[in-house]
Scaffold this active site. Sequence first.
Site, PDB file in Angstrom:
ATOM      1  N   LYS A 171       0.836  -1.199   0.000  1.00 24.46           N
ATOM      2  CA  LYS A 171       0.000   0.000   0.000  1.00 24.46           C
ATOM      3  C   LYS A 171       0.878   1.259   0.000  1.00 24.46           C
ATOM      4  O   LYS A 171       0.608   2.225  -0.716  1.00 24.46           O
ATOM      5  CB  LYS A 171      -0.933  -0.007   1.209  1.00 24.46           C
ATOM      6  CG  LYS A 171      -1.949   1.134   1.158  1.00 24.46           C
ATOM      7  CD  LYS A 171      -2.986   1.031   2.259  1.00 24.46           C
ATOM      8  CE  LYS A 171      -4.035   2.138   2.093  1.00 24.46           C
ATOM      9  NZ  LYS A 171      -5.048   2.140   3.168  1.00 24.46           N
ATOM     10  N   ASN A 175       1.215   4.974  -2.139  1.00 20.81           N
ATOM     11  CA  ASN A 175       1.081   6.243  -1.431  1.00 20.81           C
ATOM     12  C   ASN A 175       2.310   7.132  -1.574  1.00 20.81           C
ATOM     13  O   ASN A 175       2.203   8.344  -1.726  1.00 20.81           O
ATOM     14  CB  ASN A 175       0.807   5.986   0.050  1.00 20.81           C
ATOM     15  CG  ASN A 175      -0.610   5.514   0.322  1.00 20.81           C
ATOM     16  OD1 ASN A 175      -1.518   5.794  -0.452  1.00 20.81           O
ATOM     17  ND2 ASN A 175      -0.805   4.795   1.407  1.00 20.81           N
TER      18      ASN A 175
END
Length: 292
Positions: A171, A175
């Site tokens: 993730k 980001n």
Amino acid sequence: HLEAMQSNGLTLISEGETRIAKPFATDDPTKAGPQDYIFITLKAHSVPGIADAIQPLIGPDTAVVWGVNGVPWWYFYQLEGDYTDKRLDSIDPGNGQWDKIGPERIIGCVVYPAAEVPEPGVIQHVEGNRFSLGEPSGEKTERVQTLAAELSSAGFRAPIRPRIRDELWVKLWGNLSFNPISALTGATLEAMCQEPDTRAVIRDMMVEAQAVGEKLGVKFPIAVDKRIDGGMAVGAHKTSMLQDLERGRPMEIDALVGAVSEMGQLTDTPTPTIDAILALVKMRARLAGCYS
């Protein structure tokens, strides 16, 4: 939002169904008392400001579920290798969170659901129902099993991961690159990933980050280009960092980008693209009054 929940309850709109709950909602932790589990889902830069305020919620056996994007301050707690219990100054200067919240309380959590607040007291669930959980040590403790069972009984997917940091990095990969590039360009995920020039910069950042992660023992389950394609598939979506910039709100620069740069220095891993983008997005945010 708080006043609306206290007056009218909390309205959840999900999959065409509207439900209203009447939760106990307060901004005074002393009225709630010690909890079994505390979910922290703020943006990383907001957590130091509530570390003192949440103390009435913490009892001797309270677990803190860390649902915050970016590199967490507890990252090196119980991590095997040369960096066990290392602290990260970029996200926890002075060890305030480490000392006041305590890494021994942490259960790692990677949050996947997307939701919006169209008006106070109303939550519009967009998609996703997975909350991946994991102890920093990788153990399958009674507290994490109990939490997973409770979430599952409420209709969520709550797998327990023995290597929660691996999933955290997948993730984080997006980001740390999509967010600052979008803030600098104003582009959506789809536009950034389709344009060859910006896609190349995103790819360089991800490759550098992968080198850092692998030095810390992380195993990346997918290839860089597949991760970029995953971002592109989201479509014409503005990242949270771009939304914060447009709305004049503080931006998550340190936890998403700065911490990876610091980890690169720690592991003697060059991160020239990440460092350049970090410098530029900091300046962009400072000029907008969104970073200090």
